[in-house]
Design a protein around this motif. Structure first.
Motif, PDB file in Angstrom:
ATOM      1  N   GLU A   1       0.825  -1.219   0.000  1.00  0.00           N
ATOM      2  CA  GLU A   1       0.000   0.000   0.000  1.00  0.00           C
ATOM      3  C   GLU A   1       0.854   1.261   0.000  1.00  0.00           C
ATOM      4  O   GLU A   1       0.376   2.343  -0.338  1.00  0.00           O
ATOM      5  CB  GLU A   1      -0.960  -0.007   1.206  1.00  0.00           C
ATOM      6  CG  GLU A   1      -0.360   0.368   2.545  1.00  0.00           C
ATOM      7  CD  GLU A   1       0.468  -0.721   3.223  1.00  0.00           C
ATOM      8  OE1 GLU A   1       0.931  -0.471   4.357  1.00  0.00           O
ATOM      9  OE2 GLU A   1       0.644  -1.814   2.642  1.00  0.00           O
TER      10      GLU A   1
ATOM     11  N   ALA B   1      -0.310   1.220  -5.118  1.00  0.00           N
ATOM     12  CA  ALA B   1      -1.410   1.951  -4.475  1.00  0.00           C
ATOM     13  C   ALA B   1      -2.350   2.539  -5.518  1.00  0.00           C
ATOM     14  O   ALA B   1      -3.567   2.547  -5.340  1.00  0.00           O
ATOM     15  CB  ALA B   1      -0.855   3.047  -3.565  1.00  0.00           C
TER      16      ALA B   1
ATOM     17  N   PRO C   1      -3.964  -1.329  -7.542  1.00  0.00           N
ATOM     18  CA  PRO C   1      -3.798  -2.559  -6.761  1.00  0.00           C
ATOM     19  C   PRO C   1      -3.905  -3.839  -7.585  1.00  0.00           C
ATOM     20  O   PRO C   1      -3.426  -4.894  -7.176  1.00  0.00           O
ATOM     21  CB  PRO C   1      -4.913  -2.486  -5.717  1.00  0.00           C
ATOM     22  CG  PRO C   1      -5.230  -1.035  -5.602  1.00  0.00           C
ATOM     23  CD  PRO C   1      -5.000  -0.462  -6.975  1.00  0.00           C
TER      24      PRO C   1
ATOM     25  N   VAL D   1       0.294  -5.888   4.846  1.00  0.00           N
ATOM     26  CA  VAL D   1      -0.009  -4.474   5.032  1.00  0.00           C
ATOM     27  C   VAL D   1       0.583  -4.024   6.370  1.00  0.00           C
ATOM     28  O   VAL D   1       0.674  -4.810   7.306  1.00  0.00           O
ATOM     29  CB  VAL D   1      -1.539  -4.237   4.967  1.00  0.00           C
ATOM     30  CG1 VAL D   1      -2.256  -4.844   6.158  1.00  0.00           C
ATOM     31  CG2 VAL D   1      -1.877  -2.773   4.830  1.00  0.00           C
TER      32      VAL D   1
ATOM     33  N   SER E   1      -0.581   1.800   8.517  1.00  0.00           N
ATOM     34  CA  SER E   1      -1.399   2.213   7.373  1.00  0.00           C
ATOM     35  C   SER E   1      -2.872   1.987   7.689  1.00  0.00           C
ATOM     36  O   SER E   1      -3.720   2.841   7.401  1.00  0.00           O
ATOM     37  CB  SER E   1      -1.008   1.433   6.117  1.00  0.00           C
ATOM     38  OG  SER E   1       0.294   1.749   5.704  1.00  0.00           O
TER      39      SER E   1
ATOM     40  N   THR F   1      -6.397   2.778   1.033  1.00  0.00           N
ATOM     41  CA  THR F   1      -5.744   1.852   0.112  1.00  0.00           C
ATOM     42  C   THR F   1      -5.521   0.496   0.767  1.00  0.00           C
ATOM     43  O   THR F   1      -5.817  -0.547   0.177  1.00  0.00           O
ATOM     44  CB  THR F   1      -4.406   2.430  -0.387  1.00  0.00           C
ATOM     45  OG1 THR F   1      -4.667   3.672  -1.050  1.00  0.00           O
ATOM     46  CG2 THR F   1      -3.709   1.486  -1.343  1.00  0.00           C
ATOM     47  N   GLY F   2      -5.007   0.489   1.989  1.00  0.00           N
ATOM     48  CA  GLY F   2      -4.777  -0.770   2.700  1.00  0.00           C
ATOM     49  C   GLY F   2      -6.057  -1.548   2.913  1.00  0.00           C
ATOM     50  O   GLY F   2      -6.112  -2.767   2.699  1.00  0.00           O
TER      51      GLY F   2
END
Length: 160
Positions: A51, A57, A60, A75, A79, A91-92
């Motif tokens: 991420e 990012a 993905p 991850v 984050s 994003t994560g």
């Protein structure tokens, strides 16, 4: 590969798992070749904090073929908790939702500036995706530690 064979580089807990950190700004043109070579030699690459790698990012889907061939992804807890900003948090979480993340890792570097955020991250994962997802990620971490193969991910957002 030479560094691994010569003992200059090491795996996680003397297992077949090896942590790979990609540059944050760009994907090297040879990254897939290196990952394939590691796998061909019996190693199990784990991509640390995808991420935080801008190209991944932004897209993905880059992870889909990697995950399908058995590459593990982790991850960063910070984050997920938003310590690195709301965009990395989104994003994560999106990567988890899309079955692109196997484990959450502390990435703790310092007690104050980069603290251990695992309980908070797991609470967020539990809240967003349910207990089964949080437990699966913890089980995957145990499997890595014990040099066992990770066989699946969960990802199903509960209540959303």
């Amino acid at each position: 590969m030479e560094e691994l064979r010569d003992g200059l580089s090491t795996t996680l807990n003397d297992t077949d798992y090896i942590l790979i950190e990609l540059p944050f700004d760009a994907l090297p043109p040879y990254y897939e070749t290196v990952l394939d070579e590691l796998m061909d030699n019996g190693y199990r690459p784990i991509i640390a904090h995808p991420e935080r790698c801008r190209p991944i990012a932004e897209d993905p889907a880059i992870l889909h073929p990697l995950v399908q061939k058995g590459i593990v992804t982790q991850v960063t807890a910070g984050s997920i908790t938003g310590d690195f900003g709301p965009e990395l948090q989104r994003t994560g979480l999106k990567m988890i939702e899309e079955n692109l993340i196997h484990v959450v890792a502390s990435d703790a570097h310092h007690a104050e500036s980069r603290p251990f955020r695992m309980p908070a991250a797991l609470d967020i994962i539990r809240s967003e995706f349910g207990e089964v997802q949080a437990e699966a990620m913890q089980e995957n971490a145990r499997k890595i530690f014990n040099d066992e193969k990770i066989t699946s991910m969960v990802a199903a957002k509960e209540g959303h």
